[in-house]
Design a protein around this motif. Structure first.
Motif, short mmCIF file in Angstrom:
data_model
loop_
_atom_site.label_atom_id
_atom_site.label_comp_id
_atom_site.label_asym_id
_atom_site.label_seq_id
_atom_site.Cartn_x
_atom_site.Cartn_y
_atom_site.Cartn_z
N ALA A 151 16.15 4.92 -31.83
CA ALA A 151 15.44 6.34 -31.36
C ALA A 151 14.29 6.28 -30.92
N ALA A 152 13.48 7.03 -29.91
CA ALA A 152 12.52 7.06 -29.61
C ALA A 152 12.06 8.44 -29.82
N ILE A 153 11.44 8.75 -30.67
CA ILE A 153 10.39 9.95 -30.79
C ILE A 153 9.22 10.04 -29.78
N MET A 154 9.03 11.16 -29.15
CA MET A 154 7.96 11.22 -27.96
C MET A 154 7.26 12.40 -28.54
N GLY A 155 5.99 12.76 -28.07
CA GLY A 155 5.46 13.81 -28.41
C GLY A 155 3.72 13.67 -28.20
N PRO A 156 3.20 14.94 -27.67
CA PRO A 156 2.29 15.40 -27.34
C PRO A 156 1.66 14.65 -28.63
N ASN A 157 -0.38 14.44 -28.45
CA ASN A 157 -0.74 14.46 -29.73
C ASN A 157 -1.44 15.68 -30.20
N ILE A 183 5.58 -9.54 -26.23
CA ILE A 183 5.94 -10.38 -27.81
C ILE A 183 6.25 -9.58 -29.02
N VAL A 184 5.69 -7.71 -28.59
CA VAL A 184 5.94 -6.78 -29.98
C VAL A 184 7.61 -6.96 -29.70
N ALA A 185 8.00 -5.76 -28.51
CA ALA A 185 8.73 -5.84 -27.64
C ALA A 185 10.34 -6.69 -28.27
N ASP A 186 9.96 -7.47 -28.22
CA ASP A 186 11.16 -8.96 -28.09
C ASP A 186 11.35 -9.03 -29.69
N GLY A 187 10.40 -8.76 -30.25
CA GLY A 187 10.73 -8.92 -32.07
C GLY A 187 11.34 -7.89 -32.31
N VAL A 188 10.72 -6.48 -32.23
CA VAL A 188 12.00 -5.30 -32.43
C VAL A 188 13.68 -5.61 -31.29
N ASN A 189 14.06 -6.02 -30.51
CA ASN A 189 14.66 -6.00 -29.94
C ASN A 189 15.28 -7.31 -31.13
N ALA A 190 14.90 -8.06 -31.08
CA ALA A 190 15.20 -9.59 -32.00
C ALA A 190 16.30 -8.90 -33.23
N LEU A 191 15.79 -8.04 -33.65
CA LEU A 191 16.21 -7.05 -34.88
C LEU A 191 17.61 -6.03 -34.78
N ARG A 192 17.70 -5.79 -33.39
CA ARG A 192 18.93 -4.65 -33.13
C ARG A 192 19.39 -5.55 -33.68
N ALA A 193 20.46 -4.41 -34.45
CA ALA A 193 21.80 -4.76 -35.38
C ALA A 193 22.84 -3.77 -36.08
N PRO A 194 23.93 -3.92 -35.96
CA PRO A 194 25.27 -2.77 -36.19
C PRO A 194 24.26 -2.14 -37.43
N ASP A 195 23.71 -2.77 -38.77
CA ASP A 195 23.94 -2.12 -39.39
C ASP A 195 22.57 -2.09 -39.85
N ARG A 196 21.42 -1.97 -38.56
CA ARG A 196 20.07 -1.26 -38.95
C ARG A 196 19.45 0.16 -37.86
N LEU A 229 6.64 1.47 -24.13
CA LEU A 229 6.93 0.80 -24.72
C LEU A 229 8.38 0.90 -24.48
N LEU A 230 9.16 2.55 -23.87
CA LEU A 230 10.88 2.01 -23.83
C LEU A 230 9.97 1.02 -23.05
N GLU A 231 10.40 0.33 -22.19
CA GLU A 231 10.65 -0.20 -20.68
C GLU A 231 10.38 -1.41 -21.37
N HIS A 232 10.65 -1.51 -22.44
CA HIS A 232 10.84 -2.84 -23.45
C HIS A 232 11.92 -2.57 -24.47
N ILE A 233 11.76 -1.82 -25.10
CA ILE A 233 12.78 -1.12 -26.10
C ILE A 233 13.40 -0.26 -25.72
N VAL A 234 13.65 -0.82 -24.91
CA VAL A 234 14.81 0.72 -24.52
C VAL A 234 15.66 1.54 -25.20
N SER A 267 16.54 8.55 -19.85
CA SER A 267 16.34 9.09 -18.99
C SER A 267 15.71 10.38 -19.50
N LEU A 268 15.62 10.87 -20.84
CA LEU A 268 14.15 12.05 -20.51
C LEU A 268 13.41 10.89 -20.98
#
Lengths: 424, 489, 251
Positions: free
Chosen positions: C32-38, C185-198, C209-214, C233-234
């Protein structure tokens, strides 16, 4: 207007005088030395123990803090302890009495008792001035110790562990160490408690470093929570000599460790790394005075203090740079983690500079643990207690990395961790 | 920076005699007999037509003083003072309460003109774009005139000599005098309490921002005369005042004693800014003569969110013993101490501050710049302490010393006392000489050594100079340049 | 896995309310991505999730696997598998990185009633994971985060995440201060952690960042509330039109 009434003696002062009267006939030395000891006690009777009105004792009012003194006799026997330094050569001083002078390649060693009995010793048993209560008490009462000399160019392979072990009563010991030209050694001066009785110790170490001598000297004071420890280290550094001093205080009820260093030879260097771990009701004072009297000398001191419970810590550090000591570089830092509202820490770092082409600086901070650090660690699943230990350990531990002997550094680090485990 | 240029000009103009305020005013004076006794105190009190309680207060202080010892802990060395060999009261004969400036002895007016202190209001106003400053001029033992009284009165501000205040507002004086510096405080303060002769009184009522800078100008003229002035400044809730103090004395071979007491009281949300340029006669090149300056200055941040700020430029006096302090009693109160201490010749300075944190969230800041030259000794001595209940007390101290020449001394003696875990103290001190690199850089640009030093020193003290009101800042920079004259070569 | 219900939170010292009735659900396996202005409350949300002192929850609840975590200490939350990758990892002088990692891993294992990791196993594990993130062994010898560059700090955070294997990862502005290589590198690291129980929550200001961690879901945070939720798409919509339109539409 300057009429000063003679103060009435406090129980501790009276106790010291009584102890002297009881012991004087047993104290080693010739008539001249006995007369010298008498004079010192007469002076003590006259002036009393120093109070806060004496600037050098401003934060450690010995007159008030020293409530009483134990009788001169020890409560029980003390045995030598296993060395904490790996493969160390041990010189035990048990209840203030030597065991056997040991020898190693390049090192000669006799007991101080022998020297005192030989006569003419009063010359060497002098306080460093009117306000030097530790020097005065030690010179009046000293019974024994070791007199060591390391040959020129000699490198003492094992660590020398001077072990002052005491169970109650009073012990007044003295270590003299002469490091001849270009000699090298690491010495651990260890003060420990055996048994259950509260004791009073005075201990004076006198170090003479000849040209290019290189000494690492570690004072580890780990006495009991009701012991009184009055320590003093004097050092003179000749040309090119180097003294690295480590002071680690983890015990004692009333502790004053004085360090008096004279950097007298051109190019000489002194440094100090002190760790004071204070808990319970203890009062621990490290008072340092460094005189730079030759050009191109350097000194660097880092003192780190941790104050818990109702403990009180004091650091006084005075750097004096004489007119002749141009190009001196002297730096001093005193950092304290004051972790309770009941604890107290007082710092008085002093610069007294008479030469203009010098770089001298001191810094002092008193802070609590940084909440942002604590949160970071706890957010990683580390309990608050362990997080605090980690942070405190990180604060003091790095000073021990500067010990050349890694094995010894590890042993000392473990002692710091153990202390934190028990007290944090 | 124009001020720097001025300093250089000033240094260039300097002749052999460095102390330009060393002249004497020939004027008839009214003196008490030499020496100190209860009778002398009664004489002073009677001269000033003081209320009975004031006399009793003085006498109590005097009796206390007789039992006290002169402090010896400071790093200053001077022959014992014979307190019976001094005059404790000396006043210009005509000064008995002049109503207007026209009644003031023309000699006196000329003296202040010579000192650069205009006392005629119209003259002050005629000055080009100079902001208004009200002046209380104290000559030897008494205040000779206070300017701009009327205008201040409109704002509700009371600014007058303390002798006048004792007659006109005794209730206010009685309420506050001795409440910050008790009569038993220390040897010199107790002496002052017994024999003080004049000084300034300022009262700024609730919510009033004092419309102009207030200033007192102290002048010791008469021979063998001790000057003991007492200043009391009270800022009620939300009030503000900026107060300036200047001092000079004639050049004399014998030493003169100056033992003043200054008390400041700041109530809730009040702010007091106290600036001093001290230029008493420092003695001659051999160390002969000069003022002994033993001063007790203390501010009490009594109210919440109150603030007291001390700024001092110390260039004069043979001996200075002075620690303007703040008692941070009110929660969120703040104390500041900015100091430049310049010593040359045989001067001895032992000066600094005390910041006593008692209330919660109190903060303090100390910036001290010491410059030693000649054969002088210059000591910073400062105490910062946080009481057990002073949660979140904060202090920052920066203490720098500069040595010019190898016959002087620079010393730093801080006392740092923390008694609660939330206190945060940070202290830094350095001692160095003017860097060869900096000096060479200036020389390579064609700046002569003396001027180069003035330039570099001005940079060294800039942080403190910035704290001074504009007029004083310029004056102070000149003074530092002059004080260091003859320190190289 | 995570359910935030009508959460209100304020800064304890000033009393300023930052989170004002926030609702959010994140399921296991979801990114889940949480986006928002400052100033919309993004960092506050991450601190409240991790349990930082100085923030008070005045209303609502945070349920993690069905249980409220509001009364738990930060270390207890971490032991239960909640991990916050800090926007500004603090430098802790004197505490060696390796020592810190070891204590953290073992404290968590201890809290879960697991055996402590033996030193050789621990060292091997750290070396492997560090290599995947191109972290030099030399970096691990230094004090924690001290003297690390911005990119090194962020990589160190991801390394900790890999080692601690949490169930809920909260990445607070992990992209800030990263150049494109470090970001990958960071995004790859996070993507590798994607798992059904996480579950992974990515908090970010920008879409970069969301282009790399979709992400699976995107939530827009404004004035302490989620004002719009949608799919990935949002995020692109936000990138194209900025926050103003959505804020206006929600008002």
């Amino acid at each position: 207007m300057n009429i000063q009434s003679k103060p009435t003696l406090t129980p501790a002062e009276q106790g010291l005088i009584d102890a002297f009267v009881a012991k004087v006939s047993d104290l080693p030395g010739d008539a001249e030395l006995t007369a010298h000891r008498d004079r010192l006690i007469a002076q003590l009777t006259e002036t009393g123990l120093p109070s806060r009105r004496i600037e050098a004792w401003h934060y450690t009012d010995l007159r008030t803090l020293l409530k009483s003194v134990p009788g001169p006799q020890p409560a029980g026997a003390a045995d030598a302890l296993p060395p904490i330094a790996p493969n160390a050569l041990i010189l035990p001083l048990l209840q203030g009495t030597h065991v056997q002078p040991a020898a190693a390649d390049g090192l000669t060693c006799t007991s101080l008792q022998e020297r005192l009995l030989a006569g003419g010793a009063s010359e060497t048993l002098q306080p460093l001035g009117r306000d030097d209560a530790i020097g005065m008490i030690n010179s009046a009462f000293v019974t024994d110790g070791y007199v060591m000399s390391l040959d020129s160019e000699a490198e003492l392979a094992p660590i020398l562990e001077l072990q002052a072990v005491q169970d109650g009563g009073q012990a007044h010991g003295r270590f003299e160490f002469e490091a001849n030209a270009a000699s090298r050694a690491t010495i651990l001066e260890r003060h420990a408690r055996s048994g259950d009785s509260a004791g009073l110790t005075s201990s004076v170490s006198v170090l003479k470093l000849a040209e290019n001598a290189d000494l690492t000297w570690i004072i580890l004071q780990d006495r009991g929570a009701d012991d009184v420890h009055l320590g003093q280290l004097r050092a003179e550094l000749a040309e090119g000599a180097r003294l690295r001093l480590f002071v680690i205080n983890t015990g004692g009820h009333l502790v004053r460790q004085e360090v008096v260093v004279k950097v007298e030879g051109e190019g000489a260097h002194f440094d100090l790394r002190a760790i004071n771990l204070l808990a319970g009701q203890g009062h621990t004072d490290v008072t340092l005075s460094i005189d730079h009297s030759a050009p191109h000398t350097t000194s660097e001191e880092v003192v780190r203090n941790v104050v818990l419970d109702r403990a009180r810590g004091v650091f006084q550090g005075q750097i004096r740079v004489a007119r002749e000591a141009q190009k001196t570089d002297a730096q001093m830092a005193c950092n304290t983690l004051l972790l309770t509202d009941e604890g107290e820490f007082d710092a008085k770092p002093e610069l007294e500079i008479f030469a203009d082409d010098v770089i001298c600086a001191h810094g002092a901070t008193v802070i609590d643990l940084d909440p942002a650090h604590l949160f970071y660690l706890t957010a990683r699943g580390i309990s608050e207690k362990v997080a605090r230990q980690l942070l405190i350990n990180g604060f003091v531990d790095e000073l021990l990395d500067e010990l050349d002997n890694e094995e010894l550094a590890d042993v000392l680090k473990r002692r710091v961790e153990d202390w934190l485990d028990r007290h944090v | 920076m124009p001020a720097v240029q001025e300093t250089i000009d000033q240094v260039r103009q300097i002749d052999v005699d460095q102390y330009k305020y060393g002249f004497e005013t020939i004027i008839e004076t009214d003196k008490a007999p030499k020496g100190l006794s209860e009778d002398i105190i009664r004489f002073i009190s009677a001269k000033k037509q003081e209320p009975e309680w004031m006399l009793e207060w003085r006498l109590a202080a005097y009796r206390r003083w007789l039992t006290m010892e002169e402090p010896s802990w400071a790093r200053v060395d001077y022959p014992q003072i014979d307190f019976q060999d001094l005059y404790y009261y000396s006043a210009p004969k005509t000064a008995a309460g002049p109503k207007t400036l026209d009644e003031v002895d023309p000699e006196l007016l000329a003296t202040y003109e010579k000192l650069g202190i205009p006392l005629r209001e119209q003259e002050m106003l005629a000055g080009v774009q100079q902001s208004k400053i009200a002046v209380d001029a104290v000559f030897d033992s008494v205040s000779v005139v206070t300017t701009f009284k009327e205008e201040l009165k409109k704002a509700g501000v009371i600014f007058m000599s303390i002798s006048e205040a004792l007659r006109e507002h005794p209730e206010l004086v009685r309420k506050y005098i001795g409440s910050v510096v008790p009569t038993s405080d220390n040897f010199y303060a107790t002496l002052n309490s017994a024999v003080f002769t004049d000084g300034s009184f300022v009262y700024v009522p609730k919510g009033v921002r004092c419309p102009m800078e207030l200033s007192t100008y102290f002048r010791i003229n008469d021979q063998n005369t001790g000057q003991f002035e007492r200043t009391l400044i009270i800022c009620e809730e939300g009030a503000y005042v900026s107060y300036l103090e200047g001092c000079t004395a004639p050049q004399r071979d014998e030493n003169q004693l100056h033992a003043a007491v200054v008390e400041l009281v700041a109530l809730d949300d009040a702010e007091i800014k106290y600036s001093t340029v001290q230029n008493w006669y420092p003695g001659d090149k051999e160390g002969k003569g000069g003022i002994y300056n033993f001063v007790t200055k203390r501010g009490d941040c009594r109210g919440r969110n109150s603030k007291i700020s001390w700024t001092q430029v110390e260039t004069g006096s043979a001996i200075t013993w002075k620690y303007p302090s703040c008692i941070l009693r009110g929660d969120n109160s703040r104390g500041e101490f900015y100091s430049i201490a310049v010593s040359n010749g045989h001067q001895q300075i032992d000066s600094g501050t005390k910041m006593l944190h008692l209330g919660k969230n109190t903060s303090s800041r100390i910036i001290s710049k010491g410059i030693s030259a000649g054969q002088s000794n210059n000591t910073y001595r400062g105490q910062v302490s946080a009481h057990r209940k002073a949660a979140n007390a904060r202090n920052f101290t920066q203490c720098d010393s500069l040595l010019i020449g190898d016959r002087c001394g620079a010393h730093t003696v801080p006392y740092i006392e923390a008694k609660n875990a939330s206190a945060q103290f940070e202290h830094e001190a350095t001692t160095s000489k003017i860097s060869d690199d900096q000096l060479f850089y200036c020389l390579a640009r064609g700046i002569p050594e003396e001027e180069a030093i003035a330039l570099i020193v001005n940079g060294f003290v800039k942080d403190v100079i910035q704290q001074l009101p504009m007029e004083f800042a310029v004056e102070a920079q000149k003074l530092i340049g002059i004080s260091l004259e003859g320190s190289v070569g | 896995m995570l359910e935030i219900k009508n959460l209100h939170a304020r800064i304890a010292e000033s009393g300023t309310e930052i989170i004002r009735g926030l609702n959010l659900k994140v399921a296991a396996g979801e990114v889940a991505a949480i986006m928002g202005p400052n100033g919309s409350g993004k960092s506050t949300l991450s601190y409240v999730l991790a349990g930082r002192d100085g923030y008070e929850v005045t209303e609502g609840d945070i349920l993690y696997n069905g249980e409220s975590i509001l009364d738990l200490e930060p270390s207890e939350r971490a032991a239960k598998g909640i991990f916050l990758a800090f926007q500004y990892p603090v430098e802790i002088p004197g505490v060696a990185t390796m020592q810190f990692l070891k204590v953290a891993i073992n404290e968590q294992r201890k809290a879960r009633g697991e055996e402590e990791l033996k030193t050789p196993d621990f060292i091997r594990l750290v070396r492997e994971r560090a290599a995947e993130l191109k972290i030099e062994p030399e970096m691990l010898k230094r004090a924690l985060n001290v003297g690390f560059s911005g990119g090194e700090k962020k990589r160190a955070e991801i390394l900790q995440m890999k080692l601690l294997e949490p169930n809920l990862c909260v990445l607070d502005e992990t992209d800030s201060g990263l150049d494109i290589d470090a970001l990958k590198i960071v995004a790859d690291g996070v993507n590798a952690l994607r798992a059904p129980d996480r579950a992974i929550i990515v908090i970010t200001h920008y879409q970069r960042l969301l282009e790399h961690i979709v992400p699976d879901t995107v939530h827009v945070l404004y004035q302490g509330q989620v004002i719009k939720s949608g799919d990935k798409s949002l995020a692109s919509e936000l990138e194209a039109h900025g926050y103003a339109d959505i804020i206006e539409a929600a008002a």
